[in-house]
Design a protein around this motif. Sequence first.
Motif, mmCIF file in Angstrom:
data_model
loop_
_atom_site.group_PDB
_atom_site.id
_atom_site.type_symbol
_atom_site.label_atom_id
_atom_site.label_comp_id
_atom_site.label_asym_id
_atom_site.label_seq_id
_atom_site.Cartn_x
_atom_site.Cartn_y
_atom_site.Cartn_z
ATOM 1 N N TYR A 267 0.840 -1.184 0.000
ATOM 2 C CA TYR A 267 0.000 0.000 0.000
ATOM 3 C C TYR A 267 0.882 1.242 0.000
ATOM 4 O O TYR A 267 1.968 1.242 0.554
ATOM 5 C CB TYR A 267 -0.855 0.078 1.273
ATOM 6 N N GLN B 187 0.599 5.285 1.294
ATOM 7 C CA GLN B 187 -0.229 6.163 2.114
ATOM 8 C C GLN B 187 0.369 7.569 2.131
ATOM 9 O O GLN B 187 1.496 7.761 2.604
ATOM 10 C CB GLN B 187 -0.369 5.635 3.539
ATOM 11 N N LYS C 152 -2.397 12.114 5.971
ATOM 12 C CA LYS C 152 -3.800 12.407 6.274
ATOM 13 C C LYS C 152 -4.775 11.701 5.317
ATOM 14 O O LYS C 152 -5.925 12.140 5.168
ATOM 15 C CB LYS C 152 -4.079 13.905 6.269
ATOM 16 N N LYS C 153 -4.322 10.629 4.657
ATOM 17 C CA LYS C 153 -5.178 9.866 3.745
ATOM 18 C C LYS C 153 -5.171 8.391 4.132
ATOM 19 O O LYS C 153 -4.249 7.929 4.812
ATOM 20 C CB LYS C 153 -4.651 10.000 2.300
ATOM 21 N N PRO C 154 -6.173 7.644 3.689
ATOM 22 C CA PRO C 154 -6.134 6.207 3.931
ATOM 23 C C PRO C 154 -5.124 5.540 3.007
ATOM 24 O O PRO C 154 -4.725 6.113 1.988
ATOM 25 C CB PRO C 154 -7.552 5.754 3.592
ATOM 26 N N PRO C 155 -4.714 4.321 3.338
ATOM 27 C CA PRO C 155 -3.805 3.586 2.445
ATOM 28 C C PRO C 155 -4.479 3.306 1.105
ATOM 29 O O PRO C 155 -5.672 3.036 1.037
ATOM 30 C CB PRO C 155 -3.539 2.289 3.201
ATOM 31 N N LEU D 288 -4.250 0.740 -2.116
ATOM 32 C CA LEU D 288 -3.690 -0.539 -2.532
ATOM 33 C C LEU D 288 -2.883 -0.377 -3.819
ATOM 34 O O LEU D 288 -3.320 0.294 -4.764
ATOM 35 C CB LEU D 288 -4.819 -1.549 -2.747
ATOM 36 N N LEU E 13 4.382 7.107 2.785
ATOM 37 C CA LEU E 13 4.609 5.949 3.650
ATOM 38 C C LEU E 13 4.178 4.706 2.876
ATOM 39 O O LEU E 13 3.048 4.647 2.385
ATOM 40 C CB LEU E 13 3.792 6.086 4.933
ATOM 41 N N LEU F 191 3.355 0.845 3.031
ATOM 42 C CA LEU F 191 2.951 -0.165 3.992
ATOM 43 C C LEU F 191 2.853 -1.525 3.329
ATOM 44 O O LEU F 191 2.319 -1.658 2.229
ATOM 45 C CB LEU F 191 1.589 0.195 4.594
ATOM 46 N N PRO G 198 5.037 -1.643 10.007
ATOM 47 C CA PRO G 198 5.148 -0.252 10.460
ATOM 48 C C PRO G 198 5.376 0.738 9.322
ATOM 49 O O PRO G 198 5.234 1.945 9.519
ATOM 50 C CB PRO G 198 6.356 -0.273 11.393
ATOM 51 N N ARG H 213 9.064 5.073 5.402
ATOM 52 C CA ARG H 213 8.828 6.467 5.037
ATOM 53 C C ARG H 213 9.799 6.821 3.920
ATOM 54 O O ARG H 213 10.998 6.896 4.141
ATOM 55 C CB ARG H 213 9.060 7.373 6.241
#
Lengths: 112, 117
Positions: free
Chosen positions: B35, B37, B40-43, B45, B88, B90, B110, B113
């Motif tokens: 993912y 990210q 301030k946003k959702p992951p 895919l 980020l 994930l 985790p 970054r």
Amino acid sequence: GDSVTQMEGPVTLSEEAFLTINCTYTATGYPSLFWYVQYPGEGLQLLLKATKADDKGSNKGFEATYRKETTSFHLEKGSVQVSDSAVYFCALDMEYGNKLVFGAGTILRVKS
Amino acid sequence: DTEVTQTPKHLVMGMTNKKSLKCEQHMGHRAMYWYKQKAKKPPELMFVYSYEKLSINESVPSRFSPECPNSSLLNLHLHALQPEDSALYLCASSQDKPRGGWIYEQYFGPGTRLTVT
């Protein structure tokens, strides 16, 4: 398509206040529902889940009930702590495919 | 052990560099995910591997190249990235779901970054 709508944040509460974060979904089938939490600088952690209607997920004092009639999965906690400050994501997963659908996320800030 | 590990934790790279992100899990999961990210946003895919085979590519640019060398490892190879790719990244894993069957939760690492300069 499938989607999740969460209440906009940030939500700011004092310690020991009651928390509700609203989540509603749209899906063509029968999804499983999840709440994930993301603490600052970290990845996502599964907070709780529910896989069928009327199921209640619970963990660490948080609860959410899968309401099929209102297509909702609201997150609640009776008494929040400063350590609960984080971003909370509601998500659904359908029985087909491997694809989580996330809501936009709600920032929770708890003040002491 | 319900842990997904990711390395490195932070990565700074130039637009002409080649780098790789690594992800590892030892839960016996046969589905693994990448993912992206933004703040301030959702992951979002990017890729899904099921039994070490790529099953979903969400129209990701070819400068991102995933690889699943075995059931425990997932790599993301990066080449000629753009500053807007800073985010980020994930990794997640889960049991793979049978057709029309049980849904398994995803476990997230985790994150790495990434900053592209």
